[in-house]
Design an enzyme around this catalytic site. Sequence first.
Site, PDB file in Angstrom:
ATOM      1  N   ALA A  94       0.851  -1.192   0.000  1.00 44.66           N
ATOM      2  CA  ALA A  94       0.000   0.000   0.000  1.00 44.66           C
ATOM      3  C   ALA A  94       0.887   1.242   0.000  1.00 44.66           C
ATOM      4  O   ALA A  94       2.079   1.169   0.273  1.00 44.66           O
ATOM      5  CB  ALA A  94      -0.865  -0.004   1.248  1.00 44.66           C
ATOM      6  N   GLY A 122      -0.749  -5.183  -0.056  1.00 41.76           N
ATOM      7  CA  GLY A 122      -1.730  -4.949  -1.120  1.00 41.76           C
ATOM      8  C   GLY A 122      -1.280  -5.515  -2.457  1.00 41.76           C
ATOM      9  O   GLY A 122      -2.103  -5.907  -3.293  1.00 41.76           O
ATOM     10  N   GLU A 127      -2.273  -9.005  -2.457  1.00 37.57           N
ATOM     11  CA  GLU A 127      -3.744  -9.051  -2.537  1.00 37.57           C
ATOM     12  C   GLU A 127      -4.220  -8.836  -3.972  1.00 37.57           C
ATOM     13  O   GLU A 127      -5.181  -9.469  -4.423  1.00 37.57           O
ATOM     14  CB  GLU A 127      -4.352  -8.019  -1.580  1.00 37.57           C
ATOM     15  CG  GLU A 127      -4.194  -8.453  -0.120  1.00 37.57           C
ATOM     16  CD  GLU A 127      -4.717  -7.435   0.881  1.00 37.57           C
ATOM     17  OE1 GLU A 127      -5.513  -7.811   1.747  1.00 37.57           O
ATOM     18  OE2 GLU A 127      -4.329  -6.255   0.798  1.00 37.57           O
ATOM     19  N   GLU A 131       1.550  -6.937   6.853  1.00 32.45           N
ATOM     20  CA  GLU A 131       0.813  -5.856   7.538  1.00 32.45           C
ATOM     21  C   GLU A 131       0.902  -5.916   9.057  1.00 32.45           C
ATOM     22  O   GLU A 131       0.907  -4.891   9.736  1.00 32.45           O
ATOM     23  CB  GLU A 131      -0.677  -5.901   7.136  1.00 32.45           C
ATOM     24  CG  GLU A 131      -0.982  -5.368   5.765  1.00 32.45           C
ATOM     25  CD  GLU A 131      -0.813  -6.393   4.651  1.00 32.45           C
ATOM     26  OE1 GLU A 131      -1.235  -6.114   3.534  1.00 32.45           O
ATOM     27  OE2 GLU A 131      -0.250  -7.482   4.896  1.00 32.45           O
TER      28      GLU A 131
END
Length: 698
Positions: free
Chosen positions: A63, A102, A105, A125
């Site tokens: 992210a 992310g 993901e 994370e």
Amino acid sequence: MSEVVKLERHDEVGIVTVDSPPVNALSAAVRGGILECIKAAVADPAIKGIVLTCAGRTFIAGADITEFGKPPKPPALNDVLSEIENSPKPVVAAIHGTALGGGLEVALACHFRVAVKEAKLGLPEVKLGLLPGAGGTQRLPRAVGPELAVKMIVGGDPIGAAEALKNGLIEEIVEGPAAGGEAFVRKLLAEKRPLRRLRDDDSKIAAAKADRSIFTNAVAAMTKKSRGLEAPFAAADAVGYAIDLPFDEGLKKEREGFLKLVASDQSKAQRYAFFAEREASKIAGVPEGTKPRPVNRVAILGAGTMGGGIAMSFANAGVPVTLIETGEEQLKRGMGIMQKNWEATAARGGIPADAPAKRMALINGVVGIENVGDADLVIEAVFETMAVKKEVFGKLDQYVKPGAVLASNTSYLNIDEIAKSTKRPQDVLGMHFFSPANVMKLCEIVRADKTAPDALVTAVSIARKIAKVPAVVGVCDGFVGNRMLAQRGKQSEKLLFEGALPQQVDAVVTKFGMPMGPFAMGDLAGLDIGWRSRKDRGIKSEIADALCEAGRFGQKTGKGYYKYEAGSRSALPDPEVEKLIDETLLRLGRKKRVVSDDEILERMMYPMINEGAKILEEGIAARPSDIDVVWLYGYGWPIYRGGPMFWADTVGLKHIADRLSFYAKETNDPSLEPAPLLKKLAAEGKTFASLAAGSKAA
């Protein structure tokens, strides 16, 4: 089309490339670009299959952390992932570098994944006090099964491509990402292989649905070391939703968990620590563009506990070492201990079986200081007295090649003084490693008065190369960490004279989150060291001296502030110590009182923070965050409290200043009066963090 994401067509294959240096983070522009290009590829009848890949040195590495805490910008990552997952055409993620957070993901929302063999895939994370917030906890268990998913999500460590292939996270290991991804799409199209949407595939979680202990045992193993942390447990719960709930419900619960953590004090502290560590390697007052000197070989003087640990750190990073001792016997002992340490790690599976031999081969053990000639960096790790250090540096001058950096691994001594014993003070600095040096991450880099900028930059860059966190500090007694620790030591001793017991003080400190209390730490280090030093300086410390006079030197004698059963390191309260304290207080005419846990916590922590304020005033540390880095990585300060200066801001500086003034009067100790900087910030309602913000503005 987007500036940071582009779509190209190679006849029937659409190639979507993210190009947003340095790490292709998922900023709003990248999210929007992926969404736009996937939609365009789906709408183009000539395109039959899609590759999602990245330019530069890595796949999407996570992210965009700079967006945290700010109003969200569309599109939301989950909307982008739905678009990818619901594409009627196969979407293949082609991964190189790292696919983290992310980034992974995004790859999990694709129908298939391929990666180059050096790639790393992970959901880290938890290390920022968070859990994956875009379906990672729901899709990963469906890709690799709950056991590996728990290990990756609750532990936060990435896995390599070979392990990813073995566990079904990727389909294939390819040569180059874009070309490999394109070839894989063509193969899918030729074979007419059906799309695999992880959200619809429960085959890998079926066993855990039938027997939940598969999941709970994996969680118990991974959360053993998570004392005090919230995120690992919340992350484990989220993986549990993948087993217990339909996909969309699991996704909703994951999001709730993410939003709760992102607003938590712990995650704020952990994200602060993440940035503080990066900030620490920026050195104030060094001309821009200063390049480090090359370091191809390191010489280490002293093969004792510290020298051996430092040598291991360099060999672990593939840097050749000349390890120098004064005699064959000491050298043999030091080399033997290193060999044993590595073999034990290999036996546990921590390093490959052939690693001990390879690493030992990088260490050339020799007798005699004249063997430093080919080293670009010399680190002295000899006995901690000024006379010995000066003698060593004086000798180094004759043998070291011009331009080599000369570092002292001292924890207290004045580097300016040491530098005077050479003809090249510009090459001298401190590199203070923490014990055990092959494990502890901190390296306090001490800038002396005459240290050349490029010597300083060299020390910082080599510390990073050997996986240490460097923090640049100035010259003073004890530098940053030990200078603050001394204040805690003073108070812990005083508390015994007022009626507290060692086990009460230690319990308060460990409950706060520190790995050990001051008295257990004293026992581990050996109480005789402080005793000898006090005798040298003509200082008395009635309780500590009485313990030493009774032959209680700590763990090594089985008795110190605590008693230790044979072969055990567990500290057990000892009624004899209580008796000895009572007798000492009686002899000195001191009255005992009940000391509360709250008072103990304040007197352990606030004087250290006060010393931190003095360190900032004197310019010994450039930023409050540098002090925090020292404590996080050198002294086991709990990461979820962000470091002493960060924690002080959360408590409130006015409260801390008021309590210090109170204790200064109550205990008749003027040294506890708040430092001018602390007083000033408290009066203005400001924080330590405001200093860093102010310096950026300046």
